[in-house]
Design a protein around this motif. Structure first.
Motif, PDB file in Angstrom:
ATOM      1  N   LEU A   1       0.607   1.026   8.648  1.00 21.33           N
ATOM      2  CA  LEU A   1       0.557   1.135  10.143  1.00 21.33           C
ATOM      3  C   LEU A   1       0.866   2.557  10.580  1.00 21.33           C
ATOM      4  N   LYS A   2       1.978   3.062  10.167  1.00 21.88           N
ATOM      5  CA  LYS A   2       2.493   4.375  10.316  1.00 21.88           C
ATOM      6  C   LYS A   2       1.378   5.598   9.865  1.00 21.88           C
ATOM      7  N   GLN A   3       1.070   5.305   8.616  1.00 27.57           N
ATOM      8  CA  GLN A   3       0.050   6.258   8.450  1.00 27.57           C
ATOM      9  C   GLN A   3      -1.348   6.269   8.981  1.00 27.57           C
ATOM     10  N   HIS A   4      -1.737   5.223   9.490  1.00 27.95           N
ATOM     11  CA  HIS A   4      -2.712   4.809  10.698  1.00 27.95           C
ATOM     12  C   HIS A   4      -2.450   5.785  11.755  1.00 27.95           C
ATOM     13  N   PHE A   5      -1.477   5.480  12.418  1.00 28.26           N
ATOM     14  CA  PHE A   5      -1.079   6.358  13.552  1.00 28.26           C
ATOM     15  C   PHE A   5      -1.205   7.943  13.455  1.00 28.26           C
ATOM     16  N   LEU A   6      -1.039   8.110  12.326  1.00 29.97           N
ATOM     17  CA  LEU A   6      -0.960   9.721  12.058  1.00 29.97           C
ATOM     18  C   LEU A   6      -2.635  10.241  11.587  1.00 29.97           C
TER      19      LEU A   6
ATOM     20  N   SER B   1     -16.108 -10.910  22.560  1.00 29.96           N
ATOM     21  CA  SER B   1     -16.581 -10.152  21.523  1.00 29.96           C
ATOM     22  C   SER B   1     -16.040 -10.293  20.261  1.00 29.96           C
ATOM     23  N   GLY B   2     -16.690  -9.706  18.964  1.00 33.01           N
ATOM     24  CA  GLY B   2     -16.041  -9.978  17.842  1.00 33.01           C
ATOM     25  C   GLY B   2     -14.709  -9.198  17.484  1.00 33.01           C
ATOM     26  N   GLN B   3     -14.344  -8.164  18.275  1.00 32.29           N
ATOM     27  CA  GLN B   3     -13.166  -7.603  18.091  1.00 32.29           C
ATOM     28  C   GLN B   3     -12.061  -8.626  18.768  1.00 32.29           C
ATOM     29  N   GLU B   4     -12.370  -9.458  19.852  1.00 26.84           N
ATOM     30  CA  GLU B   4     -11.494  -9.943  20.215  1.00 26.84           C
ATOM     31  C   GLU B   4     -11.141 -11.288  19.348  1.00 26.84           C
ATOM     32  N   SER B   5     -12.282 -11.961  18.822  1.00 28.89           N
ATOM     33  CA  SER B   5     -11.972 -13.088  17.706  1.00 28.89           C
ATOM     34  C   SER B   5     -11.171 -12.590  16.747  1.00 28.89           C
ATOM     35  N   GLU B   6     -11.508 -11.328  16.349  1.00 29.86           N
ATOM     36  CA  GLU B   6     -10.869 -10.632  15.183  1.00 29.86           C
ATOM     37  C   GLU B   6      -9.269 -10.532  15.313  1.00 29.86           C
ATOM     38  N   LEU B   7      -8.795 -10.205  16.619  1.00 26.55           N
ATOM     39  CA  LEU B   7      -7.461 -10.156  17.075  1.00 26.55           C
ATOM     40  C   LEU B   7      -6.923 -11.718  16.989  1.00 26.55           C
ATOM     41  N   GLN B   8      -7.790 -12.374  17.582  1.00 25.88           N
ATOM     42  CA  GLN B   8      -7.147 -14.004  17.852  1.00 25.88           C
ATOM     43  C   GLN B   8      -7.025 -14.462  16.305  1.00 25.88           C
ATOM     44  N   ARG B   9      -7.966 -14.068  15.528  1.00 26.02           N
ATOM     45  CA  ARG B   9      -7.927 -14.842  14.082  1.00 26.02           C
ATOM     46  C   ARG B   9      -6.830 -14.081  13.503  1.00 26.02           C
ATOM     47  N   CYS B  10      -6.313 -12.774  13.466  1.00 27.62           N
ATOM     48  CA  CYS B  10      -5.073 -12.268  12.833  1.00 27.62           C
ATOM     49  C   CYS B  10      -4.098 -12.923  13.220  1.00 27.62           C
ATOM     50  N   PHE B  11      -3.713 -12.998  14.552  1.00 26.28           N
ATOM     51  CA  PHE B  11      -2.598 -13.414  15.232  1.00 26.28           C
ATOM     52  C   PHE B  11      -2.150 -14.981  15.093  1.00 26.28           C
ATOM     53  N   ALA B  12      -3.410 -15.671  14.949  1.00 30.14           N
ATOM     54  CA  ALA B  12      -3.315 -17.083  14.642  1.00 30.14           C
ATOM     55  C   ALA B  12      -2.853 -17.395  13.335  1.00 30.14           C
TER      56      ALA B  12
ATOM     57  N   GLY C   1      -9.143  -2.462  12.776  1.00 28.00           N
ATOM     58  CA  GLY C   1      -9.448  -3.216  11.764  1.00 28.00           C
ATOM     59  C   GLY C   1      -8.433  -4.326  11.195  1.00 28.00           C
ATOM     60  N   GLU C   2      -8.973  -5.432  10.434  1.00 28.76           N
ATOM     61  CA  GLU C   2      -8.190  -6.519  10.369  1.00 28.76           C
ATOM     62  C   GLU C   2      -6.981  -6.529   9.461  1.00 28.76           C
ATOM     63  N   ASP C   3      -6.918  -5.549   8.742  1.00 25.61           N
ATOM     64  CA  ASP C   3      -5.690  -5.302   7.871  1.00 25.61           C
ATOM     65  C   ASP C   3      -4.428  -4.833   8.775  1.00 25.61           C
ATOM     66  N   LEU C   4      -5.007  -3.855   9.379  1.00 23.79           N
ATOM     67  CA  LEU C   4      -3.894  -3.230  10.306  1.00 23.79           C
ATOM     68  C   LEU C   4      -3.584  -4.194  11.591  1.00 23.79           C
ATOM     69  N   ILE C   5      -4.419  -4.764  12.235  1.00 25.36           N
ATOM     70  CA  ILE C   5      -4.179  -6.069  12.959  1.00 25.36           C
ATOM     71  C   ILE C   5      -3.074  -7.037  12.458  1.00 25.36           C
ATOM     72  N   THR C   6      -3.378  -7.223  11.365  1.00 26.79           N
ATOM     73  CA  THR C   6      -2.679  -8.246  10.645  1.00 26.79           C
ATOM     74  C   THR C   6      -1.118  -7.465  10.366  1.00 26.79           C
ATOM     75  N   ASP C   7      -0.999  -6.427  10.048  1.00 27.93           N
ATOM     76  CA  ASP C   7       0.289  -5.801  10.042  1.00 27.93           C
ATOM     77  C   ASP C   7       1.103  -5.769  11.416  1.00 27.93           C
ATOM     78  N   LEU C   8       0.394  -5.597  12.044  1.00 30.35           N
ATOM     79  CA  LEU C   8       1.081  -5.320  13.687  1.00 30.35           C
ATOM     80  C   LEU C   8       1.566  -6.857  14.090  1.00 30.35           C
ATOM     81  N   ALA C   9       0.544  -7.856  13.857  1.00 32.59           N
ATOM     82  CA  ALA C   9       1.120  -9.334  13.839  1.00 32.59           C
ATOM     83  C   ALA C   9       2.202  -9.481  13.354  1.00 32.59           C
TER      84      ALA C   9
END
Ligand SMILES: [Zn+2]
Length: 241
Positions: free
Chosen positions: A96-101, A13-24, A68-76
């Motif tokens: 990220l904290k704002q996002h969780f709220l 899925s596009g989501q998985e490649s987004e995750l992979q992309r951010c973490f790589a 989304g990519e920005d927040l996943i990147t923050d997590l990475a």
């Protein structure tokens, strides 16, 4: 875990490649040449990782799937920062904290979390004590503030060792059914609920959750000492097994 090649694979899925992309990408900034990141349906919000020299395999909570990519990147960044020796300990960026709220995050993920929680009774009214009444009393006394979207429930099982539980990020509080008995005065579950609601109100924190300020606040409960005595008894007394 299987090795997934993510590029050029249309079934991924596009989501998985987004995750992979951010973490790589973030991994590369930290000297990792071989990064493999996948979503995992953990019950708790968490990530796990294995690293070996410059390769890393990560399993990331799927509660972030729509973030989304920005927040996943923050997590990475947070995770790779923590993986490095002497690196940052704080894992969540302010964004990220704002996002969780945000309502979007909680409205999407809390139902998922509740479905994955095997030990919840999904009920506030117990056999004897009603958690809604206890919560209302705590509000009326001005002891805690209301946290939007908070979900409170009794557990299914009689856990004596862990009489209360709180997922701050999912805003879920569980109180052990062991406290829902007629021989136990209502101030005991009230006190445990109060403890967990302070956690909810405090939100995500860097460092100790039970710091001095927390302990001082806990003592404001009108039955603090008696409730503590009861809880010690419940842990020790075989009748509560
Ligand atoms: Zn606690």
């Amino acid at each position: 875990m299987t090795d997934i090649s993510y590029w050029g694979n249309s079934r991924v899925s596009g989501q998985e490649s987004e995750l992979q992309r951010c973490f790589a990408r973030v991994g590369a900034e930290h000297g990792f040449t071989d990064v493999n990141a996948n979503w995992e349906r953990f019950k708790e919000f968490k990530a796990t990782w294995k690293r070996c020299s410059t390769s890393a395999e990560l399993l990331i909570t799927d509660y972030m799937k729509e973030s989304g990519e920005d927040l996943i990147t923050d997590l990475a960044r947070g995770i790779f920062g923590r993986m490095g020796r002497g690196g940052v300990k704080e894992i969540y960026s302010e964004r990220l904290k704002q996002h969780f709220l945000s309502p979007e995050f909680i409205l999407r993920n809390q139902p998922l979390y509740l479905r994955r929680s095997r030990n919840l009774a999904y009920a506030q009214q117990g056999r004897v004590h009603d958690l809604r009444t206890l919560e209302q009393d705590l509000h009326d006394l001005g002891l805690v503030k209301r946290v939007p979207h908070a979900y409170i429930s009794w557990t299914k099982g009689d856990n004596r060792q862990r009489v209360g539980y709180c997922s701050v990020i999912m805003r879920v509080v569980a109180i052990s059914r062991v406290l829902d008995r007629k021989e136990i005065p209502s101030f005991v579950p009230s006190y445990v609920l109060y403890h967990e609601l302070i956690h909810l109100e405090n939100g995500l924190r860097f460092g100790s959750y039970h710091d001095r300020e927390f302990r001082e606040r806990e003592r404001i409960h009108p039955h603090h000492e008696e409730a503590e005595r009861w809880l010690r008894r419940i842990v020790a007394d075989p009748q509560f097994r």
